[in-house]
Design a protein around this motif. Structure first.
Motif, short mmCIF file in Angstrom:
data_model
loop_
_atom_site.label_atom_id
_atom_site.label_comp_id
_atom_site.label_asym_id
_atom_site.label_seq_id
_atom_site.Cartn_x
_atom_site.Cartn_y
_atom_site.Cartn_z
N MET A 1 -6.85 16.61 -13.63
CA MET A 1 -7.20 17.99 -13.32
C MET A 1 -6.14 18.60 -12.42
N LYS A 2 -5.83 19.86 -12.72
CA LYS A 2 -4.96 20.64 -11.86
C LYS A 2 -5.68 21.93 -11.52
N VAL A 3 -5.57 22.36 -10.27
CA VAL A 3 -6.26 23.56 -9.79
C VAL A 3 -5.23 24.60 -9.41
N GLN A 15 -17.32 30.66 -1.02
CA GLN A 15 -18.16 29.72 -1.78
C GLN A 15 -17.41 28.43 -2.11
N CYS A 16 -16.13 28.56 -2.45
CA CYS A 16 -15.34 27.38 -2.80
C CYS A 16 -15.23 26.41 -1.63
N VAL A 17 -15.08 26.94 -0.44
CA VAL A 17 -14.96 26.11 0.76
C VAL A 17 -16.27 25.38 1.04
N LEU A 18 -17.38 26.06 0.83
CA LEU A 18 -18.68 25.43 1.04
C LEU A 18 -18.94 24.31 0.04
N ILE A 19 -18.49 24.50 -1.19
CA ILE A 19 -18.75 23.53 -2.26
C ILE A 19 -17.74 22.39 -2.27
N ALA A 20 -16.47 22.70 -2.05
CA ALA A 20 -15.40 21.69 -2.15
C ALA A 20 -14.42 21.81 -0.97
N PRO A 21 -14.87 21.47 0.23
CA PRO A 21 -14.04 21.65 1.42
C PRO A 21 -12.80 20.75 1.48
N ASP A 22 -12.75 19.72 0.67
CA ASP A 22 -11.56 18.87 0.63
C ASP A 22 -10.46 19.48 -0.24
N VAL A 23 -10.82 20.49 -1.02
CA VAL A 23 -9.87 21.10 -1.94
C VAL A 23 -9.52 22.53 -1.53
N ASP A 46 -16.19 17.59 -9.90
CA ASP A 46 -17.41 18.36 -10.13
C ASP A 46 -17.50 19.54 -9.17
N GLY A 47 -17.15 19.31 -7.91
CA GLY A 47 -17.17 20.39 -6.92
C GLY A 47 -16.15 21.47 -7.22
N VAL A 48 -15.00 21.07 -7.71
CA VAL A 48 -13.96 22.04 -8.08
C VAL A 48 -14.43 22.89 -9.25
N ARG A 49 -15.01 22.26 -10.24
CA ARG A 49 -15.52 23.00 -11.41
C ARG A 49 -16.61 23.99 -10.98
N GLU A 50 -17.51 23.54 -10.12
CA GLU A 50 -18.58 24.41 -9.64
C GLU A 50 -18.00 25.58 -8.85
#
Length: 65
Positions: A1-3, A15-23, A46-50
């Motif tokens: 996966m690449k973001v 929202q992204c920080v709340l769901i995937a704080p490592d990314v 999964d967190g990145v996709r969400e």
């Protein structure tokens, strides 16, 4: 996966920080998205996709490998 993130599209909802704080993080001065890891470990996928799905500005793009 690449973001990838499109910072100019970001609306700083966080929202992204709340769901995937490592990314994802947010800049202190304006809350805009900061991509911490463009190739996250599989356990974070999964967190990145969400995060991409819930982003109100569609500023997050996920490229599956």
């Amino acid at each position: 996966m690449k973001v990838e993130v499109d910072v100019p599209k970001c609306v700083a909802s966080g929202q992204c920080v709340l769901i995937a704080p490592d990314v994802f993080d947010q800049r202190d001065e304006d809350g805009m998205v900061v991509l911490l890891d463009e190739t996250p470990a599989p356990e974070l996928h999964d967190g990145v996709r969400e995060s991409a799905m819930v982003c109100p500005a569609t500023a997050i793009r996920v490229l599956e490998s």
